[in-house]
Design a protein around this motif. Sequence first.
Motif, PDB file in Angstrom:
ATOM      1  N   TYR A 228      79.649   6.300 -92.141  1.00  0.00           N
ATOM      2  CA  TYR A 228      79.532   5.178 -93.074  1.00  0.00           C
ATOM      3  C   TYR A 228      78.677   4.079 -92.437  1.00  0.00           C
ATOM      4  O   TYR A 228      77.567   4.352 -91.978  1.00  0.00           O
ATOM      5  CB  TYR A 228      80.905   4.687 -93.516  1.00  0.00           C
ATOM      6  N   SER A 229      79.175   2.834 -92.366  1.00  0.00           N
ATOM      7  CA  SER A 229      78.341   1.739 -91.860  1.00  0.00           C
ATOM      8  C   SER A 229      78.383   1.597 -90.347  1.00  0.00           C
ATOM      9  O   SER A 229      77.817   0.652 -89.792  1.00  0.00           O
ATOM     10  CB  SER A 229      78.740   0.414 -92.525  1.00  0.00           C
ATOM     11  N   GLY A 230      79.052   2.531 -89.652  1.00  0.00           N
ATOM     12  CA  GLY A 230      78.925   2.591 -88.199  1.00  0.00           C
ATOM     13  C   GLY A 230      80.088   2.099 -87.380  1.00  0.00           C
ATOM     14  O   GLY A 230      79.922   1.756 -86.210  1.00  0.00           O
ATOM     15  N   ASP A 259      70.840  -0.994 -89.584  1.00  0.00           N
ATOM     16  CA  ASP A 259      70.783  -2.458 -89.570  1.00  0.00           C
ATOM     17  C   ASP A 259      71.847  -3.028 -88.642  1.00  0.00           C
ATOM     18  O   ASP A 259      71.599  -3.988 -87.896  1.00  0.00           O
ATOM     19  CB  ASP A 259      70.974  -2.966 -91.001  1.00  0.00           C
ATOM     20  N   ASN A 260      73.047  -2.432 -88.646  1.00  0.00           N
ATOM     21  CA  ASN A 260      74.138  -2.939 -87.812  1.00  0.00           C
ATOM     22  C   ASN A 260      73.880  -2.693 -86.318  1.00  0.00           C
ATOM     23  O   ASN A 260      74.281  -3.499 -85.477  1.00  0.00           O
ATOM     24  CB  ASN A 260      75.453  -2.299 -88.238  1.00  0.00           C
ATOM     25  N   VAL A 261      73.243  -1.590 -86.000  1.00  0.00           N
ATOM     26  CA  VAL A 261      72.877  -1.329 -84.598  1.00  0.00           C
ATOM     27  C   VAL A 261      71.938  -2.426 -84.100  1.00  0.00           C
ATOM     28  O   VAL A 261      72.114  -2.991 -83.010  1.00  0.00           O
ATOM     29  CB  VAL A 261      72.221   0.062 -84.448  1.00  0.00           C
ATOM     30  N   PHE A 266      71.936  -3.602 -79.861  1.00  0.00           N
ATOM     31  CA  PHE A 266      72.063  -2.375 -79.085  1.00  0.00           C
ATOM     32  C   PHE A 266      70.707  -1.671 -78.986  1.00  0.00           C
ATOM     33  O   PHE A 266      69.871  -1.766 -79.887  1.00  0.00           O
ATOM     34  CB  PHE A 266      73.080  -1.425 -79.723  1.00  0.00           C
ATOM     35  N   ASP A 267      70.515  -0.962 -77.910  1.00  0.00           N
ATOM     36  CA  ASP A 267      69.292  -0.196 -77.689  1.00  0.00           C
ATOM     37  C   ASP A 267      69.221   0.937 -78.718  1.00  0.00           C
ATOM     38  O   ASP A 267      70.059   1.843 -78.717  1.00  0.00           O
ATOM     39  CB  ASP A 267      69.304   0.364 -76.262  1.00  0.00           C
TER      40      ASP A 267
END
Length: 394
Positions: A228-230, A259-261, A266-267
């Motif tokens: 899902y969204s992570g 987008d959330n990463v 985060f790399d």
Amino acid sequence: MKKIILHKTKDKAAWQLHPWIFSGAISQKDRDLQSGDLVSVFNADREFIAYGIFNSVSRVAIRLLEWHPERVPDADWWRTRVKKAVEARRHLLNDQNNTCRLIFAEADFVPGLIADLYGDFISIQVHAAGVDQIKHLIVDELVQLLAPKGIYERSDIKSREYEQLADDNGVRYGDTPPEYVEVVENGIRYHINIVEGQKSGFYCDQRENRRLVAQFAANKSVLDCFSYSGGFTLNALQAGAAHVTSVDSSALAISTLKDNVQLNGFDTSRSTPVQSDVNKYLRQLGEEGQKFDVIVLDPPKYAPSRSTLEKASRAYKDLNRRGLMLLESGGLLATYSCSGAMDIETFKQVIAWAALDAGKEIQFIHQFHQPEDHPVRASFSEGEYLKGLLVRVV
């Protein structure tokens, strides 16, 4: 107030504070009862049992509210229930977490209603006709207690069909949520879509389990299925995972995850989002001989009712078999079921069968549960829907 009398042998559950009365339990009822009417429920000897909301078309004919005859469920009663639910969760909200479930339907004595807090916005879902008629009171009380920027209703769930309720989505107070609302969970930032995302926008019931699984992710390769969204992905990256592969069939989910990463800095080279059917992708990974250190399987509800449990068990077994085949000795599988019809002992047996078919020896090293903002009412075991197992391949 209209009255309903139960059959002599059908009142035991109601006396034991179970909140549902099925249509077959009703012996007599007053004329002209309409769906949504408040009713007094009596046993065959005309002894008062409880107040409830009647529905003429649903199999759950009465949703019981109050067992004390002097506490008639009026507007103040509803407001008090909402206030108690919200106040019981305030301690969960801080600079590391601004999202939680505010009202969990029958567990909070507000049957058929879900309310989730997402930062400055609240998302609600209404499952029951009686509550649909008084939702304005609930919305107003939430505004008084939390002063959100907006309250948005996402009542487009299948369960409304059983109450003959049409889908009903839209703003109920304040502003329309933007395309992405930012929330914080476990110190991790998320952009979530309340209007078009799955369910009410975000799965806050896995908050504690995401943190627990992340403890095993440092320097490991992780496969997050039904990402899902992570949620599990981002917690693993925060914990120092070497690499996380995230799989979901939804294009919106994968886009939001990417987008959330980036939102958390985060790399991106440590993250590989994949839009694919999970079972198909697991099969492909097996054919390629891929292996992982930690695998998360968090599928949708496979068993919506007990009548589907046998079929769902086969689906859970096949899914987990494919996951286990991607783990070497020492590898960990975090596997979940959000099906209320699947109890934890049955789930253990299903995973044991999956391991046998995969040719793996396993150990159960932890059981996962739903968090405290999804409480289980003692008289309503049906509210215990989320369970999971942390499995180690020997």
